[in-house]
Write a protein that holds these residues in place. Structure first.
Motif, PDB file in Angstrom:
ATOM      1  N   VAL A 179       0.851  -1.194   0.000  1.00 37.28           N
ATOM      2  CA  VAL A 179       0.000   0.000   0.000  1.00 37.28           C
ATOM      3  C   VAL A 179       0.884   1.241   0.000  1.00 37.28           C
ATOM      4  CG1 VAL A 179      -1.791   1.294   1.214  1.00 37.28           C
ATOM      5  CG2 VAL A 179      -1.814  -1.211   1.256  1.00 37.28           C
ATOM      6  N   SER A 180       0.712   2.104  -0.981  1.00 39.13           N
ATOM      7  CA  SER A 180       1.454   3.373  -1.051  1.00 39.13           C
ATOM      8  C   SER A 180       0.497   4.524  -0.796  1.00 39.13           C
ATOM      9  CB  SER A 180       2.127   3.532  -2.415  1.00 39.13           C
ATOM     10  OG  SER A 180       1.154   3.526  -3.450  1.00 39.13           O
ATOM     11  N   VAL A 181       0.977   5.536  -0.088  1.00 38.57           N
ATOM     12  CA  VAL A 181       0.157   6.690   0.280  1.00 38.57           C
ATOM     13  C   VAL A 181       0.835   7.965  -0.222  1.00 38.57           C
ATOM     14  CG1 VAL A 181      -0.895   8.002   2.154  1.00 38.57           C
ATOM     15  CG2 VAL A 181      -0.716   5.500   2.316  1.00 38.57           C
ATOM     16  N   VAL A 182       0.086   8.778  -0.933  1.00 40.38           N
ATOM     17  CA  VAL A 182       0.585  10.058  -1.447  1.00 40.38           C
ATOM     18  C   VAL A 182      -0.236  11.175  -0.811  1.00 40.38           C
ATOM     19  CG1 VAL A 182       0.916  11.509  -3.478  1.00 40.38           C
ATOM     20  CG2 VAL A 182       1.311   9.037  -3.627  1.00 40.38           C
ATOM     21  N   LEU A 183       0.446  12.089  -0.128  1.00 42.85           N
ATOM     22  CA  LEU A 183      -0.194  13.237   0.518  1.00 42.85           C
ATOM     23  C   LEU A 183       0.140  14.505  -0.257  1.00 42.85           C
ATOM     24  CD1 LEU A 183       0.595  12.459   4.267  1.00 42.85           C
ATOM     25  CD2 LEU A 183      -1.502  11.954   3.029  1.00 42.85           C
ATOM     26  N   VAL A 184      -0.883  15.271  -0.597  1.00 48.21           N
ATOM     27  CA  VAL A 184      -0.704  16.534  -1.318  1.00 48.21           C
ATOM     28  C   VAL A 184      -1.448  17.621  -0.564  1.00 48.21           C
ATOM     29  CG1 VAL A 184      -1.103  17.785  -3.473  1.00 48.21           C
ATOM     30  CG2 VAL A 184      -0.482  15.357  -3.536  1.00 48.21           C
ATOM     31  N   GLU A 185      -0.761  18.713  -0.275  1.00 44.96           N
ATOM     32  CA  GLU A 185      -1.402  19.819   0.438  1.00 44.96           C
ATOM     33  C   GLU A 185      -2.112  20.733  -0.549  1.00 44.96           C
ATOM     34  OE1 GLU A 185      -0.306  23.012   3.983  1.00 44.96           O
ATOM     35  OE2 GLU A 185       1.247  22.351   2.605  1.00 44.96           O
ATOM     36  N   ALA A 186      -3.327  21.133  -0.189  1.00 44.62           N
ATOM     37  CA  ALA A 186      -4.094  22.032  -1.051  1.00 44.62           C
ATOM     38  C   ALA A 186      -3.411  23.386  -1.130  1.00 44.62           C
ATOM     39  CB  ALA A 186      -5.512  22.195  -0.508  1.00 44.62           C
ATOM     40  N   GLN A 187      -3.567  24.041  -2.269  1.00 44.55           N
ATOM     41  CA  GLN A 187      -2.992  25.365  -2.433  1.00 44.55           C
ATOM     42  C   GLN A 187      -3.782  26.375  -1.616  1.00 44.55           C
ATOM     43  OE1 GLN A 187      -0.183  26.211  -4.104  1.00 44.55           O
ATOM     44  NE2 GLN A 187       0.117  24.017  -4.395  1.00 44.55           N
ATOM     45  N   PRO A 188      -3.113  27.199  -0.809  1.00 44.72           N
ATOM     46  CA  PRO A 188      -3.849  28.177   0.010  1.00 44.72           C
ATOM     47  C   PRO A 188      -4.495  29.227  -0.857  1.00 44.72           C
ATOM     48  CG  PRO A 188      -1.486  28.599   0.124  1.00 44.72           C
ATOM     49  CD  PRO A 188      -1.659  27.300  -0.632  1.00 44.72           C
ATOM     50  N   GLN A 189      -5.618  29.721  -0.386  1.00 48.15           N
ATOM     51  CA  GLN A 189      -6.297  30.804  -1.083  1.00 48.15           C
ATOM     52  C   GLN A 189      -5.463  32.066  -0.976  1.00 48.15           C
ATOM     53  OE1 GLN A 189     -10.076  31.732   0.572  1.00 48.15           O
ATOM     54  NE2 GLN A 189     -10.468  33.429  -0.807  1.00 48.15           N
ATOM     55  N   LEU A 190      -5.534  32.906  -2.003  1.00 49.72           N
ATOM     56  CA  LEU A 190      -4.780  34.155  -1.998  1.00 49.72           C
ATOM     57  C   LEU A 190      -5.156  35.006  -0.792  1.00 49.72           C
ATOM     58  CD1 LEU A 190      -4.994  35.125  -5.776  1.00 49.72           C
ATOM     59  CD2 LEU A 190      -3.107  34.020  -4.578  1.00 49.72           C
ATOM     60  N   GLN A 191      -4.136  35.566  -0.137  1.00 53.35           N
ATOM     61  CA  GLN A 191      -4.382  36.369   1.047  1.00 53.35           C
ATOM     62  C   GLN A 191      -5.273  37.567   0.740  1.00 53.35           C
ATOM     63  OE1 GLN A 191      -3.523  35.588   4.126  1.00 53.35           O
ATOM     64  NE2 GLN A 191      -2.600  33.691   3.394  1.00 53.35           N
ATOM     65  N   SER A 192      -5.104  38.133  -0.439  1.00 53.25           N
ATOM     66  CA  SER A 192      -5.933  39.286  -0.789  1.00 53.25           C
ATOM     67  C   SER A 192      -7.390  38.895  -0.877  1.00 53.25           C
ATOM     68  CB  SER A 192      -5.475  39.886  -2.121  1.00 53.25           C
ATOM     69  OG  SER A 192      -5.540  38.909  -3.151  1.00 53.25           O
ATOM     70  N   ASP A 193      -7.649  37.681  -1.410  1.00 57.29           N
ATOM     71  CA  ASP A 193      -9.027  37.209  -1.491  1.00 57.29           C
ATOM     72  C   ASP A 193      -9.604  36.967  -0.106  1.00 57.29           C
ATOM     73  OD1 ASP A 193      -8.935  37.320  -4.210  1.00 57.29           O
ATOM     74  OD2 ASP A 193      -8.445  35.201  -4.490  1.00 57.29           O
ATOM     75  N   ARG A 194      -8.787  36.407   0.796  1.00 58.74           N
ATOM     76  CA  ARG A 194      -9.261  36.156   2.145  1.00 58.74           C
ATOM     77  C   ARG A 194      -9.603  37.464   2.855  1.00 58.74           C
ATOM     78  NH1 ARG A 194      -5.413  31.417   4.706  1.00 58.74           N
ATOM     79  NH2 ARG A 194      -6.305  29.686   3.520  1.00 58.74           N
ATOM     80  N   ALA A 195      -8.724  38.461   2.698  1.00 60.34           N
ATOM     81  CA  ALA A 195      -8.988  39.741   3.347  1.00 60.34           C
ATOM     82  C   ALA A 195     -10.246  40.366   2.798  1.00 60.34           C
ATOM     83  CB  ALA A 195      -7.788  40.675   3.151  1.00 60.34           C
ATOM     84  N   GLU A 196     -10.422  40.252   1.495  1.00 64.03           N
ATOM     85  CA  GLU A 196     -11.609  40.815   0.871  1.00 64.03           C
ATOM     86  C   GLU A 196     -12.853  40.103   1.362  1.00 64.03           C
ATOM     87  OE1 GLU A 196     -13.580  40.950  -3.578  1.00 64.03           O
ATOM     88  OE2 GLU A 196     -11.417  40.946  -3.379  1.00 64.03           O
ATOM     89  N   ALA A 197     -12.765  38.747   1.526  1.00 61.69           N
ATOM     90  CA  ALA A 197     -13.931  37.983   1.965  1.00 61.69           C
ATOM     91  C   ALA A 197     -14.293  38.314   3.407  1.00 61.69           C
ATOM     92  CB  ALA A 197     -13.655  36.488   1.819  1.00 61.69           C
ATOM     93  N   ARG A 198     -13.296  38.585   4.253  1.00 59.19           N
ATOM     94  CA  ARG A 198     -13.565  38.848   5.654  1.00 59.19           C
ATOM     95  C   ARG A 198     -13.973  40.301   5.900  1.00 59.19           C
ATOM     96  NH1 ARG A 198      -8.729  35.744   6.567  1.00 59.19           N
ATOM     97  NH2 ARG A 198      -7.591  37.691   6.793  1.00 59.19           N
ATOM     98  N   ASP A 199     -13.762  41.184   4.940  1.00 57.69           N
ATOM     99  CA  ASP A 199     -14.046  42.602   5.120  1.00 57.69           C
ATOM    100  C   ASP A 199     -15.547  42.833   4.986  1.00 57.69           C
ATOM    101  OD1 ASP A 199     -13.839  45.259   5.454  1.00 57.69           O
ATOM    102  OD2 ASP A 199     -12.837  45.691   3.553  1.00 57.69           O
ATOM    103  N   VAL A 200     -16.238  42.843   6.120  1.00 60.32           N
ATOM    104  CA  VAL A 200     -17.687  42.998   6.147  1.00 60.32           C
ATOM    105  C   VAL A 200     -18.012  44.407   6.609  1.00 60.32           C
ATOM    106  CG1 VAL A 200     -19.856  42.137   7.102  1.00 60.32           C
ATOM    107  CG2 VAL A 200     -17.982  40.554   6.619  1.00 60.32           C
TER     108      VAL A 200
END
Length: 257
Positions: A179-200
């Motif tokens: 059994v072989s296991v391959v782990l891949v980390e998801a690409q983080p969302q752009l910080q600018s997009d996160r800031a824009e999403a949180r700016d309420v």
């Protein structure tokens, strides 16, 4: 008039939305709605048929919303259960075909179990079957490969031995070392997009929305204000015209008398 303007603006904003996913179950739609609202995205759930739903966001927030959902692994892909794979079709299958279908169903079940681990976005189990065995021999898998896409900030390397053990014990014929296991980390969302999403922001008391939606809100509010002003002017004109008509009729009646 203020309340009417706000309500009309909300209706106009809903017309400026894009449906990013459709044909979802209510649970899938609720999970996506919660994930988007947690990041400050104004999303709505829309019923589109027999217990099916869609999720829509403002046009200018489509890119950010899709990035957030992709980072959260939503919506989760549906998997076939053993009952669905082995549903009776009325066609006679060979023992080898039945065995292959059974192994495939096991792989789907194991992948669904792996996806319950905290930090796992997507899990896939690929089982390698040997060539068709000779008559009388049982078809057994030779190895298995596990693909896991993990969330940003999670380290699942320490779980690899447990994952291999789970797969080996769940699928008959597959040994731990195969059994072989391959782990891949998801690409983080752009910080600018996160800031824009949180700016309420709160453009009017009691109404909160993402900062990216304020421009659309005020444009829609301006359109509604113009429509209301035109409607008010028309009503005033009709009232004055009606009052003048009544005055002329009254004066004519007095003259006849």
């Amino acid at each position: 008039m203020r309340i009417l303007g706000v309500v009309a603006s909300l209706f106009l904003l809903s017309a400026c939305q894009t449906e990013i996913y459709t044909n979802l179950s209510e649970r899938e739609a609720n999970e996506m709605l919660a994930a988007l609202m947690e990041k400050g995205i104004n999303a709505t759930k829309k019923a589109i048929g027999d217990q099916r739903f869609g999720v829509a966001v403002a046009n200018e927030e489509v890119r950010t919303a899709l990035a957030i959902l992709n980072e959260q692994g939503l919506p989760q892909s549906s998997r076939q259960s053993i009952g669905q794979v082995f549903a009776k079709s009325g066609i006679v299958s060979s023992p080898f075909e039945e065995r292959v279908r059974y192994i495939y169903a096991l792989g789907e079940e194991v992948a669904q179990t792996l996806q319950q681990i905290d930090g796992v976005l997507v899990a896939r189990v690929h089982i390698v079957m040997p060539e068709k065995p000779e008559l009388g021999q049982e078809a057994r898998p030779s190895s298995a490969a596990v693909f896991i896409k993990q969330k940003v900030g999670f380290d699942l390397d320490f779980l690899v031995p447990q994952i291999r053990r789970l797969v080996a014990n769940s699928i008959e014929g597959v040994r731990y070392e195969e059994v072989s296991v391959v782990l891949v980390e998801a690409q983080p969302q752009l910080q600018s997009d996160r800031a824009e999403a949180r700016d309420v922001v709160e453009p009017v008391p009691g109404l909160q929305m993402a900062a990216a939606s304020t421009a659309t809100f005020w444009v829609a509010s301006g359109v509604v204000a113009l429509l209301l002003a035109a409607l008010s002017t028309g009503l005033v004109f009709l009232w004055r015209w009606n009052a003048g008509l009544r005055a002329r009729l009254t004066g004519a009646d007095q003259a006849d008398g």
